[in-house]
Motif scaffolding. Structure first.
Motif, PDB file in Angstrom:
ATOM      1  N   TRP A 551      -5.985   4.085  -1.365  1.00 27.20           N
ATOM      2  CA  TRP A 551      -5.142   4.029  -0.834  1.00 27.20           C
ATOM      3  C   TRP A 551      -4.898   5.671  -0.576  1.00 27.20           C
ATOM      4  O   TRP A 551      -4.703   6.029   0.177  1.00 27.20           O
ATOM      5  CB  TRP A 551      -4.037   3.895  -2.052  1.00 27.20           C
ATOM      6  CG  TRP A 551      -2.807   4.240  -1.997  1.00 27.20           C
ATOM      7  CD1 TRP A 551      -2.634   5.347  -2.544  1.00 27.20           C
ATOM      8  CD2 TRP A 551      -1.643   4.183  -0.548  1.00 27.20           C
ATOM      9  NE1 TRP A 551      -1.320   5.554  -1.994  1.00 27.20           N
ATOM     10  CE2 TRP A 551      -0.498   5.440  -0.780  1.00 27.20           C
ATOM     11  CE3 TRP A 551      -2.290   3.130  -0.074  1.00 27.20           C
ATOM     12  CZ2 TRP A 551       0.292   4.911  -0.409  1.00 27.20           C
ATOM     13  CZ3 TRP A 551      -1.021   3.652   1.689  1.00 27.20           C
ATOM     14  CH2 TRP A 551       0.222   4.407   1.486  1.00 27.20           C
ATOM     15  N   ILE A 685       1.094  -4.535   3.674  1.00 27.59           N
ATOM     16  CA  ILE A 685       0.053  -3.346   2.809  1.00 27.59           C
ATOM     17  C   ILE A 685      -0.879  -4.054   2.725  1.00 27.59           C
ATOM     18  O   ILE A 685      -0.733  -5.031   1.413  1.00 27.59           O
ATOM     19  CB  ILE A 685       0.063  -2.755   1.560  1.00 27.59           C
ATOM     20  CG1 ILE A 685       1.887  -2.126   1.541  1.00 27.59           C
ATOM     21  CG2 ILE A 685      -0.840  -2.232   0.736  1.00 27.59           C
ATOM     22  CD1 ILE A 685       1.207  -0.675   2.867  1.00 27.59           C
ATOM     23  N   ILE A 689      -5.987  -2.007  -1.576  1.00 23.20           N
ATOM     24  CA  ILE A 689      -4.905  -1.601  -2.132  1.00 23.20           C
ATOM     25  C   ILE A 689      -3.704  -1.316  -2.456  1.00 23.20           C
ATOM     26  O   ILE A 689      -3.593   0.167  -2.975  1.00 23.20           O
ATOM     27  CB  ILE A 689      -5.328  -0.327  -0.498  1.00 23.20           C
ATOM     28  CG1 ILE A 689      -4.506  -0.335   0.341  1.00 23.20           C
ATOM     29  CG2 ILE A 689      -6.595   0.178   0.164  1.00 23.20           C
ATOM     30  CD1 ILE A 689      -3.608   0.087   1.308  1.00 23.20           C
ATOM     31  N   TYR A 690      -3.622  -2.505  -2.584  1.00 20.98           N
ATOM     32  CA  TYR A 690      -1.821  -2.822  -3.431  1.00 20.98           C
ATOM     33  C   TYR A 690      -2.106  -2.175  -4.708  1.00 20.98           C
ATOM     34  O   TYR A 690      -3.542  -2.353  -5.411  1.00 20.98           O
ATOM     35  CB  TYR A 690      -1.600  -3.718  -3.089  1.00 20.98           C
ATOM     36  CG  TYR A 690      -0.401  -4.380  -3.807  1.00 20.98           C
ATOM     37  CD1 TYR A 690       0.688  -3.142  -3.986  1.00 20.98           C
ATOM     38  CD2 TYR A 690      -0.650  -4.739  -5.553  1.00 20.98           C
ATOM     39  CE1 TYR A 690       2.142  -4.322  -4.352  1.00 20.98           C
ATOM     40  CE2 TYR A 690      -0.089  -4.245  -5.828  1.00 20.98           C
ATOM     41  CZ  TYR A 690       1.826  -4.130  -6.112  1.00 20.98           C
ATOM     42  OH  TYR A 690       2.862  -4.736  -6.780  1.00 20.98           O
ATOM     43  N   MET A 698       3.983   3.660  -0.803  1.00 22.73           N
ATOM     44  CA  MET A 698       3.511   3.029   0.028  1.00 22.73           C
ATOM     45  C   MET A 698       5.011   2.335   1.170  1.00 22.73           C
ATOM     46  O   MET A 698       5.224   2.161   2.542  1.00 22.73           O
ATOM     47  CB  MET A 698       2.860   1.405  -0.438  1.00 22.73           C
ATOM     48  CG  MET A 698       1.285   1.483  -0.765  1.00 22.73           C
ATOM     49  SD  MET A 698       1.026   0.555  -1.968  1.00 22.73           S
ATOM     50  CE  MET A 698      -0.413   0.598  -2.003  1.00 22.73           C
TER      51      MET A 698
END
Length: 773
Positions: A551, A685, A689-690, A698
């Motif tokens: 992220w 998303i 990478i969540y 986000m």
């Protein structure tokens, strides 16, 4: 009708209802962090919570069951049990207690105070000093509080789940030290099921799932970083497995992930499938990131001995070269379990095996590439593939060999080879021993010739590559990239000189730097600084490369592109509209910092000019703003639209083009808009990478992306406003208006757009050969 039988059934039903009601009626529950002699855990009254609030321990009932168990669970709304104490001895009511007993053991007592489960410490210890803690890793430990010594831990007595910092262990000599996963019998019954997952300590380590004493699935051999039978598995310093060999025949496997805020673990389910799951907090459920059984070929020994399985072919099973089905009738009917047998006996072991005539010639090896190597390889000391082959050839019991970096020489001794699978990529090379007479087979010769041709071609390509790499490098040692326009390119002298003029006047950390150019006859070339990590589009929608873009790295890329655009639109001496902003034109340096490239289509605005018209629409389908695609009008806002598409691609980890003719609609934009209207934008998303800690950020980035792709140019923010939004300098963001053509990809308006764009560039204007030197 048997009245007494019905009466008994009714009585049992009433008892079950009473138990359910008594267990699930609301009671006030307190939480503690330690179990001591004076602080037990009582069913429906007390739970143990780990320090960081990640895990809890308490009594629970599985779905569709009235039995009670003590288990360690994730501290989330969805009951997720990772360890069960009394999985073979359930409680039948809600009167159970977990406490420290008089002999210092941790025990579970039923309502009659009978012990139904115990840690079974062999040496009695002091009653007053023993305590139980639930660590924030999910490990329940019993320790002597006077000296901190751990006397017992749940991580050494696994159930069906494998969590971070837990060790799966195997010892060929002492089975008592083995720690393996054992599936539940059913989703309602946590007692030991039919499947076990363990480390295979014999030979080269592998993870194996067993069913009734027979292999059901296996990972392939461990090379020190990955299991080579899993072609999608990549090595990462921060997210990795570790396998430790304390001594020969003893193995210990652990795993860690750098992003500890995302809950993820492995579980061996009731069907014998290993699954990797992560908690999708925004959606409130677990997502499956990986499963051990993805197709029929993943099941162990699907094609029997000397068979090879390929999920991309029909039928999936074939015999290895030099082998025929043992039972042709069964094979033709889809029963491949009997496997294959040799067509010709091996020469090895015969008296004249060194003869040079006919059948007396020595055995040969046939190479197979990109395969999952057979089960139970034996390691042999050899420093090269050739030396490994010689060792196998000189050993009459050796029927195959392989050489793999990180493992070395592997030999297969015996009568059969099991569980070979053909991969589309990855895997290893396997050399199979055949009688010399099998070389007369035309198919074998074709395979050998094709291999030789392929090797020759690869050698030429590699030689050309390294030669070019050596010659491009400048005298001062600087590496460069040469953009050489193909002679068939539509980019003529005007566009070429335009690119030179534009980029030579630009200097910014997020723009590719032009070093020089050349134009002679039909040859045109631009010399740029070399970007070692290539273009951003090679990372989007690629499972292996995407792992490098976490992220924070994606945030850096997004903001870097935005700053580069801000320089072009506002901060440079010239006002420049790029007109072809896309993932393929974003290059990444050694540290994955972004640089905008390819200014062949760029336009310079002078004075107070803020938009222009053209009858020649150029750019890339999917990134063009509607006013530019349909009317030829372009401005800063058309670049903002392209940036919005690019932003959504980076967030989702999917290319806009991957949605065409997709069930979600015309494009990634329409899919994002649909999720926004459903208040479900976090589903956009990329799962890789969540991070629940980053949900607000986000959502903000998704909101900005949709603001950039609004249908009306006047509604879109300018690039300086976009940057302020991304950096939270503007706290409250407006809701976006709808993007263009989002309703239905079959509308006539959309078809008109597609027909218009069919005459535009899909990179036709910027066809180039990028050569790293």
């Amino acid at each position: 009708m048997d009245l007494s039988h019905n009466t008994n059934l009714f009585s049992m039903l009433l008892q079950a209802i009473f138990l359910i009601c008594s267990c699930f009626l609301f009671k006030f529950t307190t939480s503690i962090d330690t179990i001591t002699i004076n602080k037990p855990v009582r069913d429906q009254e007390t739970v143990l919570i780990s320090n960081g609030q990640n895990f809890k321990l308490g009594f629970f009932s599985p779905p569709n069951s009235t039995y009670r168990y003590v288990g360690v669970m994730y501290n989330i709304p969805v009951m997720t049990v990772i360890w069960v104490a009394n999985r073979e001895s359930p409680l039948k009511d809600c009167n159970g207690t977990l406490e420290i007993s008089r002999d210092g053991n941790l025990v579970i007592l039923d309502g009659k105070k009978d012990v139904i489960w115990s840690t079974n410490l062999t040496n009695p210890v002091s009653l007053d000093t023993n305590v139980a803690h639930l660590l924030d890793t999910g490990n329940l430990v019993l320790k002597d509080n006077s000296n901190g010594m751990i006397l017992w831990e749940s991580f050494s007595h696994a159930s069906d789940s494998f969590v971070q910092r837990m060790a799966i262990t195997a010892d060929a000599g002492e089975s008592v030290n083995n720690n393996q996963l054992i599936s539940w019998r059913s989703i309602s019954d946590p007692s030991p099921g039919n499947y076990k997952a363990s480390i295979e300590p014999i030979g080269i380590p592998e993870v194996v799932v067993w069913s009734g004493g027979y292999p059901y699935w296996r990972s392939g051999q461990w090379d020190g970083q990955t299991f080579i039978g899993l072609p999608g598995m990549i090595s990462s310093y921060q997210n990795r497995f570790d396998l430790v060999n304390d001594r020969p025949g003893s193995e210990s496997l652990t795993f860690t992930y750098s992003n500890s805020s995302v809950m993820q673990y492995f579980v061996l389910n009731v069907s014998g499938v290993l699954q990797k799951k992560f908690w999708f907090g925004g959606m409130g459920h677990w997502e499956i990131a990986w499963s051990s059984i993805g197709n029929e070929c993943d099941v162990y020994g699907k094609c029997g001995p000397f068979g090879i399985c390929n999920s991309q072919e029909n039928p999936i099973c074939t015999c290895l070269p030099g082998f025929d089905p043992k039972n042709g009738h069964e094979w033709d009917n889809g029963d491949w379990s009997g496997g294959c047998a040799r067509k010709s006996a091996l020469q090895c072991g015969k008296k004249n095996n060194n003869s040079v005539d006919g059948a007396g010639k020595r055995d040969v090896f046939l190479r197979m590439s990109s395969v999952k190597l057979p089960f139970r390889a034996e390691s042999s000391p050899a420093n090269s593939e050739g030396e490994c082959g010689k060792i196998c050839l000189d050993n009459c019991s050796c029927i195959a060999y392989a050489y793999y970096d990180g493992i070395g020489c592997m030999l297969w001794n015996g009568k059969s080879l099991f569980d070979i699978q053909k991969f589309s990529k990855g895997g290893a090379r396997l050399y199979i021993r055949l009688a010399y007479s099998e070389l007369d087979n035309k198919k074998t010769w074709k395979a050998i010739i094709a291999t030789i041709v392929a090797l020759g071609f690869i050698s030429v390509v590699l030689c050309t590559y390294f030669t070019r790499k050596w010659l491009g490098k400048l005298p001062n040692g600087q590496e460069i990239a040469v953009k050489r326009l193909s002679r068939s390119s539509h980019q003529g002298a005007e566009e070429f000189m335009n690119e030179v003029e534009v980029i030579s006047k630009l200097q910014h950390r997020n723009l590719v730097r032009l070093i020089g150019c050349c134009a002679e006859g039909e040859e045109k070339a631009l010399v740029y600084e070399y970007m070692s990590n290539g273009s951003l589009d090679s990372y989007i929608d690629d499972l292996e490369k995407k792992e490098f873009l976490d992220w924070q790295k994606r945030v850096i890329i997004i903001e870097g592109i935005c700053r580069g655009l801000l320089y072009l639109h506002r901060d440079s001496r010239l006002r420049i509209i790029h007109r072809d902003l896309k993932a393929g034109n974003i290059l990444l340096d050694d540290e994955l910092n972004p640089k905008i490239s390819d200014f062949g289509m760029a336009r310079i605005f002078g004075g107070k000019e803020d938009q222009a018209n053209t009858i020649r629409v150029v750019g890339t389908y999917g990134y063009m703003a509607p006013e530019y695609a349909l009317e030829g009008r372009f401005s800063e806002k058309s670049d903002v639209y392209s940036f919005g598409v690019l932003l959504l691609e980076i967030l989702s980890g999917r290319k806009n083009s991957s949605f065409y003719q997709n069930e979600h609609g015309l494009s990634l934009i329409s899919y994002a808009w649909k999720l926004w209207n459903e208040a479900n934008i976090l589903r956009l998303i990329d799962p890789q990478i969540y991070d629940p800690m980053m949900e607000t950020e986000m959502k903000r980035y998704s909101n900005v992306g949709l603001l950039c792709v609004q249908e009306s140019a006047k509604d879109r923010p300018n690039i300086s406003t976009v940057l302020s939004m991304l950096c939270s300098e503007i706290a409250e963001l407006p809701d976006p208006n709808h993007p263009p053509f989002f309703v239905n990809h079959k509308t006539s308006q959309t078809e008109s757009l597609k027909n218009t764009l069919s005459e535009c560039s899909v990179n036709s204007v910027t066809v180039t050969n990028i050569q790293g030197r």
